[in-house]
Write a protein that holds these residues in place. Structure first.
Motif, PDB file in Angstrom:
ATOM      1  N   CYS A  42       0.852  -1.192   0.000  1.00  0.00           N
ATOM      2  CA  CYS A  42       0.000   0.000   0.000  1.00  0.00           C
ATOM      3  C   CYS A  42       0.888   1.242   0.000  1.00  0.00           C
ATOM      4  O   CYS A  42       2.114   1.144   0.068  1.00  0.00           O
ATOM      5  CB  CYS A  42      -0.943  -0.003   1.203  1.00  0.00           C
ATOM      6  SG  CYS A  42      -0.139   0.294   2.785  1.00  0.00           S
ATOM      7  N   SER A  43       0.274   2.420  -0.034  1.00  0.00           N
ATOM      8  CA  SER A  43       1.041   3.673  -0.079  1.00  0.00           C
ATOM      9  C   SER A  43       1.784   3.934   1.232  1.00  0.00           C
ATOM     10  O   SER A  43       2.741   4.693   1.251  1.00  0.00           O
ATOM     11  CB  SER A  43       0.109   4.843  -0.393  1.00  0.00           C
ATOM     12  OG  SER A  43      -0.877   4.953   0.612  1.00  0.00           O
ATOM     13  N   LYS A  44       1.387   3.275   2.321  1.00  0.00           N
ATOM     14  CA  LYS A  44       2.076   3.442   3.607  1.00  0.00           C
ATOM     15  C   LYS A  44       3.214   2.443   3.786  1.00  0.00           C
ATOM     16  O   LYS A  44       3.876   2.428   4.821  1.00  0.00           O
ATOM     17  CB  LYS A  44       1.081   3.291   4.745  1.00  0.00           C
ATOM     18  CG  LYS A  44       0.036   4.393   4.763  1.00  0.00           C
ATOM     19  CD  LYS A  44      -0.915   4.217   5.917  1.00  0.00           C
ATOM     20  CE  LYS A  44      -1.954   5.328   5.898  1.00  0.00           C
ATOM     21  NZ  LYS A  44      -2.920   5.177   6.978  1.00  0.00           N
ATOM     22  N   THR A  63      -4.980  -5.107  -7.747  1.00  0.00           N
ATOM     23  CA  THR A  63      -5.005  -4.416  -6.455  1.00  0.00           C
ATOM     24  C   THR A  63      -5.618  -5.331  -5.407  1.00  0.00           C
ATOM     25  O   THR A  63      -6.386  -6.244  -5.721  1.00  0.00           O
ATOM     26  CB  THR A  63      -5.820  -3.110  -6.517  1.00  0.00           C
ATOM     27  OG1 THR A  63      -7.161  -3.414  -6.879  1.00  0.00           O
ATOM     28  CG2 THR A  63      -5.219  -2.137  -7.507  1.00  0.00           C
ATOM     29  N   GLN A  78       3.593   0.846  -6.337  1.00  0.00           N
ATOM     30  CA  GLN A  78       3.211   2.215  -6.672  1.00  0.00           C
ATOM     31  C   GLN A  78       1.886   2.537  -5.990  1.00  0.00           C
ATOM     32  O   GLN A  78       1.065   1.657  -5.778  1.00  0.00           O
ATOM     33  CB  GLN A  78       3.073   2.391  -8.185  1.00  0.00           C
ATOM     34  CG  GLN A  78       4.332   2.095  -8.954  1.00  0.00           C
ATOM     35  CD  GLN A  78       5.444   3.084  -8.650  1.00  0.00           C
ATOM     36  OE1 GLN A  78       5.185   4.252  -8.424  1.00  0.00           O
ATOM     37  NE2 GLN A  78       6.657   2.600  -8.628  1.00  0.00           N
ATOM     38  N   ALA A  79       1.680   3.784  -5.684  1.00  0.00           N
ATOM     39  CA  ALA A  79       0.424   4.196  -5.047  1.00  0.00           C
ATOM     40  C   ALA A  79      -0.731   3.967  -6.012  1.00  0.00           C
ATOM     41  O   ALA A  79      -0.670   4.355  -7.171  1.00  0.00           O
ATOM     42  CB  ALA A  79       0.483   5.662  -4.642  1.00  0.00           C
TER      43      ALA A  79
END
Length: 131
Positions: A42-44, A63, A78-79
């Motif tokens: 994930c983006s975090k 996803t 990647q986000a």
């Protein structure tokens, strides 16, 4: 209960190919179905690794929901593009009306409805004529 003659069959984690099935008729030794573990980030920076049955690459989801924060996670790290949480893909009544009628049609329908209300005495004439 699923009828045994229907086409619905499923697997679960730990299922062994050919185990307990009398319909196949072969007495081959039981072996686990091939599985793969796929990493998503994930983006975090959280990593999620769900396990899938071995399948073609294009059938594996691009996803996956992060197990720690619930955000979208992708396979390449990647986000993911933020999705509108309130957009369920359906249209409102107003959006359907706007597709069927132009602005001039809408004005004509509104004027007709206001005339009917004035004729019935529901709305005062002065209030509606100012608009």
């Amino acid at each position: 209960m699923v009828h045994p003659a229907s086409g619905f069959r499923g697997t679960r984690a730990g299922v062994i190919a050919g185990s307990g099935s009398t319909l196949q008729g072969n007495d081959s030794p039981s072996r686990p179905l091939p599985r793969i573990r796929v990493s998503y980030w994930c983006s975090k920076g959280h990593e999620t690794q769900p396990v899938f049955l071995k399948m073609p690459e294009d059938q594996i989801p691009r996803t996956w929901d992060c197990r720690r924060c619930g955000g979208p996670a992708t396979r390449d790290g990647q986000a993911a593009a933020p999705e509108d949480l309130f957009d369920d893909g359906s249209k409102s009544h107003l959006e359907y009306v706007k597709e069927r009628r132009s602005g001039q049609d809408a004005e004509a329908v509104l004027a007709g409805a206001l005339e009917k209300l004035r004729a019935r005495g529901v709305l005062p004439d002065q209030l509606l004529r100012d608009t």
